[in-house]
Design an enzyme around this catalytic site. Structure first.
Site, PDB file in Angstrom:
ATOM      1  N   GLU A   1     -10.925   2.080  -0.924  1.00  0.00           N
ATOM      2  CA  GLU A   1     -10.880   0.911  -0.036  1.00  0.00           C
ATOM      3  C   GLU A   1      -9.421   0.514   0.172  1.00  0.00           C
ATOM      4  O   GLU A   1      -8.561   0.839  -0.671  1.00  0.00           O
ATOM      5  CB  GLU A   1     -11.647  -0.252  -0.664  1.00  0.00           C
TER       6      GLU A   1
ATOM      7  N   ASP B   1      -2.482  -6.546   0.999  1.00  0.00           N
ATOM      8  CA  ASP B   1      -1.193  -7.058   0.534  1.00  0.00           C
ATOM      9  C   ASP B   1      -1.249  -8.583   0.511  1.00  0.00           C
ATOM     10  O   ASP B   1      -0.841  -9.244   1.463  1.00  0.00           O
ATOM     11  CB  ASP B   1      -0.083  -6.556   1.461  1.00  0.00           C
TER      12      ASP B   1
ATOM     13  N   CYS C   1      36.511   1.465 -21.615  1.00  0.00           N
ATOM     14  CA  CYS C   1      35.544   0.398 -21.315  1.00  0.00           C
ATOM     15  C   CYS C   1      36.244  -0.702 -20.512  1.00  0.00           C
ATOM     16  O   CYS C   1      37.268  -1.241 -20.969  1.00  0.00           O
ATOM     17  CB  CYS C   1      34.985  -0.179 -22.610  1.00  0.00           C
TER      18      CYS C   1
ATOM     19  N   CYS D   1      33.122  -5.084 -28.678  1.00  0.00           N
ATOM     20  CA  CYS D   1      33.096  -5.138 -27.208  1.00  0.00           C
ATOM     21  C   CYS D   1      32.371  -6.417 -26.780  1.00  0.00           C
ATOM     22  O   CYS D   1      31.190  -6.597 -27.074  1.00  0.00           O
ATOM     23  CB  CYS D   1      32.374  -3.921 -26.642  1.00  0.00           C
TER      24      CYS D   1
HETATM   25  N1  5U1 Z   1      -8.908  -3.231  -3.021  1.00  0.00           N
HETATM   26  C1  5U1 Z   1      -8.503  -3.507  -4.248  1.00  0.00           C
HETATM   27  N2  5U1 Z   1      -7.347  -4.082  -4.511  1.00  0.00           N
HETATM   28  N3  5U1 Z   1      -7.298  -4.213  -5.841  1.00  0.00           N
HETATM   29  C2  5U1 Z   1      -6.307  -4.731  -6.615  1.00  0.00           C
HETATM   30  N4  5U1 Z   1      -9.183  -3.255  -5.390  1.00  0.00           N
HETATM   31  C3  5U1 Z   1      -8.427  -3.698  -6.397  1.00  0.00           C
HETATM   32  N5  5U1 Z   1      -8.655  -3.696  -7.723  1.00  0.00           N
HETATM   33  C4  5U1 Z   1      -7.694  -4.220  -8.504  1.00  0.00           C
HETATM   34  C5  5U1 Z   1      -6.505  -4.751  -7.970  1.00  0.00           C
HETATM   35  C6  5U1 Z   1      -5.471  -5.321  -8.862  1.00  0.00           C
HETATM   36  O1  5U1 Z   1      -7.828  -4.221  -9.847  1.00  0.00           O
HETATM   37  C7  5U1 Z   1      -8.968  -3.644 -10.459  1.00  0.00           C
HETATM   38  C8  5U1 Z   1      -8.534  -3.258 -11.832  1.00  0.00           C
HETATM   39  C9  5U1 Z   1     -10.098  -4.606 -10.527  1.00  0.00           C
END
Ligand code: 5U1
Length: 705
Positions: A123, A127, A426, A450
């Site tokens: 998936e 961000d 140095c 130093c």
């Molecule tokens: N899509 C997705 N992003 N993400 C970030 N899945 C996902 N799973 C994550 C994280 C930090 O951590 C899993 C260990 C649950």
């Protein structure tokens, strides 16, 4: 791309690089998580973490106590209530190439001993900002950010303002923690920034910052005006399971009313995962929100449980990141920094250049060979092009330490540019800077004289994972170091500060920046740290190669300062019972052991340690809560091939059962588990009269038979 491969790093280069990486990542974490103002791009950050993990993989003995691999995010900011996560919020290991993904799949299969094709979900990686939502009897009762993974910020009121987050759900387990990502769409981000510019308010650099800045508002009425969204992709505490597979669990979350990503797919093995990655990469620009990669997770939740976790990341998932960027800029100067262990590190000062939305003005140059266009073995890098002040250089932003210089444009080289002469003295103390055979790093030989090394050692001593003295951070110890009236040149002098101040008739509280209350607070904070756990003390000593993980191993093994100190004093490099005992600790290699024993036998270092310890009460390591198992408290060694459980799984299982796993056989070994092909260790164990069992007997002991 001309990047010095990890396999070509010497021990010394690796250690120096791990130190730089730890500092750079800690700085980036604080900027990103605590201040919401990233100072480097995500790809730079990923590159740093990846390089760090690769180096640690090759040199496990060099893993630092403050290793970024063991950390998730950053501590919570002041102002929010704290929420202890019942189940830790983890981060993900990163993959940067198709090969990394194939390696991940192979690792998972090997750990599980699985021959056929394994199913994974794939998936998009959004961000944004991770959030954990807790529902009790279907009602949203708490929302918390990830924080450092253990403790997050309570942002419940803010989360209630997000339309994608249901306040109430029907048909859910009595306790359900839903985890996912808060993000902002491109269109909403543009509109928010347009509104902000029109009213003269601060605009955000990118949608992620806007999402983080909006969620982490102390005033929820502001969050309410921000168009935040939420995708659910995971869970924490549950009173009953959501499903048997990752894919079905996500479907269940969807049916409960959460937004889940429509590009989530079930893939059979790496080829299908990579096909989906490429398809998401093509769609990336038209999704309307930022993603920075694709996450793969083992689909079968029973297998996820078997795979378990490393310190901060699960073994069953990985984030396959999109490639990052390059930019050209001018190299204005090369500065030499002197580190805690005397390493002279060249730093490129660059004309500021924007790479992936972040302004870069410094880059690492590693060492003198790197500047000259050679690797540690004398091989050619960058087609042999050296780096000169005045050159146009390409800053490399992924898959490596960041920022880093990747290439030089010889056509634009100024006619008066001269090869860089690396100092052999140095720049801080004038001592000779020596490069030992096989070491890529030149080191100041000044040791305790130093000032740069002494200051860096003090900074390390007071750092968060060492003594962590409130009100005495890097800035303050540096100021005290240069203080003519109340100097602090060594850690021991921190603990005489109050009595020296009293002898001077409270000079400190009459200074600029200090008042009676702040001085009292500082002295109280120092007093409080006269009691210190053994592991922190060992780490704080700042002995080369001794990071937090190895300090923990040493503290657990020896238990008390008296035992540790006696063993180090008696130990001789490469021989004797104490050396054998030290190097039998799983995770303590010859390099670390040599450094440790040498430090204890170096008179000035030893005197500084003794002076320090005289002020302290060192707390012994508490025995672990006893685990009720046949191997609890025993020292085990595995050798030969295990056929029903991988070595990694066997080690994890043994530790969970309260056993210690050692790397070599010694008089302290209680049990040797020998698979087919066992050789010298089995002979050694037999000679020592140690009980030897086969894999089936081990499985019976581990309760797996
Ligand atoms: N899509 C997705 N992003 N993400 C970030 N899945 C996902 N799973 C994550 C994280 C930090 O951590 C899993 C260990 C649950």
């Amino acid at each position: 791309m001309m990047v010095k491969p990890v396999e070509e790093l010497t021990q010394a280069e690796a250690a120096a690089e791990l130190a730089r990486l730890a500092a750079a990542i800690a700085g980036a974490n604080a900027a990103y998580h605590t201040r919401d103002t990233p100072e480097m791009s995500d790809s730079d950050y990923d590159a740093l973490k990846r390089r760090n993990a690769e180096i640690e993989g090759r040199f496990p003995g060099l893993k630092r106590s403050d290793s970024p691999s063991d950390q998730v995010g950053a501590p919570v900011a002041e102002g929010f209530g704290k929420v202890a996560h019942v189940i830790r919020m983890l981060s993900l290991e990163n993959a940067f190439s198709e090969e990394d993904v194939a390696d991940f799949e192979a690792r998972v299969r090997s750990y599980l001993g699985h021959d056929g094709v394994l199913a994974f979900t794939a998936e998009p990686k959004i961000d944004g900002l991770s959030l954990s939502l807790r529902y009790e009897n279907g009602v949203l009762v708490q929302a918390a950010t990830r924080g450092d993974g253990e403790t997050g910020e309570n942002v419940t009121e803010n989360a209630r303002t997000i339309a994608d987050i249901p306040q109430q759900i029907i048909g859910a387990p009595a306790v359900l923690e839903v985890r996912g990502e808060v993000y902002m769409s491109h269109a909403d981000f543009a509109a928010l920034n347009a509104r902000a510019s029109a009213t003269g308010e601060k605009t955000f650099a990118n949608p992620r910052n806007a999402a983080a800045g909006s969620l982490r508002q102390l005033d929820a009425t502001i969050t309410k005006t921000r168009p935040l969204r939420f995708f659910a992709y995971a869970w924490g505490a549950l009173s009953s399971p959501l499903a048997d597979s990752q894919f079905d669990a996500i479907q269940r979350l969807k049916s409960l009313g959460f937004q889940t990503n429509p590009l989530t797919r079930l893939c059979q093995g790496a080829p299908e995962m990579l096909e989906h990655y490429r398809s998401i990469e093509v769609q990336r620009a038209t999704l309307g929100y930022d993603i920075d990669g694709v996450v793969y997770k083992v689909n079968d939740l029973a297998l996820q449980r078997r795979l378990g976790f490393r310190s901060a990341t699960p073994r069953w998932a990985i984030a396959h990141k999109f490639p990052a960027e390059l930019a050209w800029t001018r190299l204005e100067a090369i500065d030499i920094q002197v580190g805690r262990t005397g390493a002279l590190s060249p730093v490129a000062r660059l004309s500021p250049v924007t790479v992936g939305g972040v302004v870069v003005s410094n880059a690492t140059l590693h060492n003198e060979d790197y500047i000259a266009g050679r690797d540690a073995k004398g091989g050619v890098i960058r087609e042999g092009k050296d780096i000169r002040i005045g050159d146009w250089v390409q800053v490399y932003r992924a898959g490596d330490v960041i920022p880093k210089i990747n290439d030089v444009n010889l056509e634009k080289r100024p006619s008066d540019a001269v090869p860089f002469t690396f100092p052999t003295i140095c720049p801080q103390c004038g001592s000779e800077a020596i490069r030992e055979d096989g070491d890529a790093v030149r080191r100041c030989s000044g040791g305790m004289i130093c000032p740069a090394q002494a200051v860096e050692r003090l900074k390390h001593f007071v750092s968060r994972n060492a003594f962590d003295i409130e009100g005495l951070g890097a800035k303050q110890v540096e100021a005290f170091f240069h203080d003519p009236v109340l100097p602090v040149k060594t850690p021991a002098e921190i603990f005489t500060l109050q009595s020296r101040d009293a002898a001077q008739l409270a000079k400190l509280e009459n200074r600029d920046g200090w008042g009676r209350a702040s001085v009292k607070k500082l002295f109280a904070a120092i007093e409080a740290k006269r009691q210190i756990p053994l592991n922190r003390l060992i780490f704080a000593l700042g002995i080369r190669h001794v990071g937090e993980t190895s300090a923990n191993l040493l503290a657990t093994h020896y238990g008390s300062w008296a035992a540790f100190e006696a063993a180090m004093t008696a130990a001789q490099v490469g021989e004797g019972a104490e050396w054998a005992d030290l190097t039998a600790i799983d995770g303590v290699g010859a390099v670390l052991a040599t450094s440790l024993v040498t430090a204890f036998h170096q008179p000035a270092e030893r005197a500084a340690m003794d002076a320090l310890v005289a002020h302290l009460t060192v707390q012994e390591v508490k025995a672990r809560a006893p685990v009720d198992s046949a191997v609890a408290g025993k020292t085990l060694v595995f050798t030969g091939t295990l056929e029903k459980m991988s070595r990694a799984e066997a080690k994890a299982r043994a530790e969970a059962l309260g056993a210690k796993v050692a790397g070599s056989v010694s008089a302290k070994t209680d049990l040797l588990i020998a698979g087919p092909g066992a050789g010298s260790k089995a002979k050694q164990a037999a000679a020592l009269g140690i009980r030897i069992i086969d894999e089936d007997e081990w499985l019976a002991l581990a309760g797996e038979a």
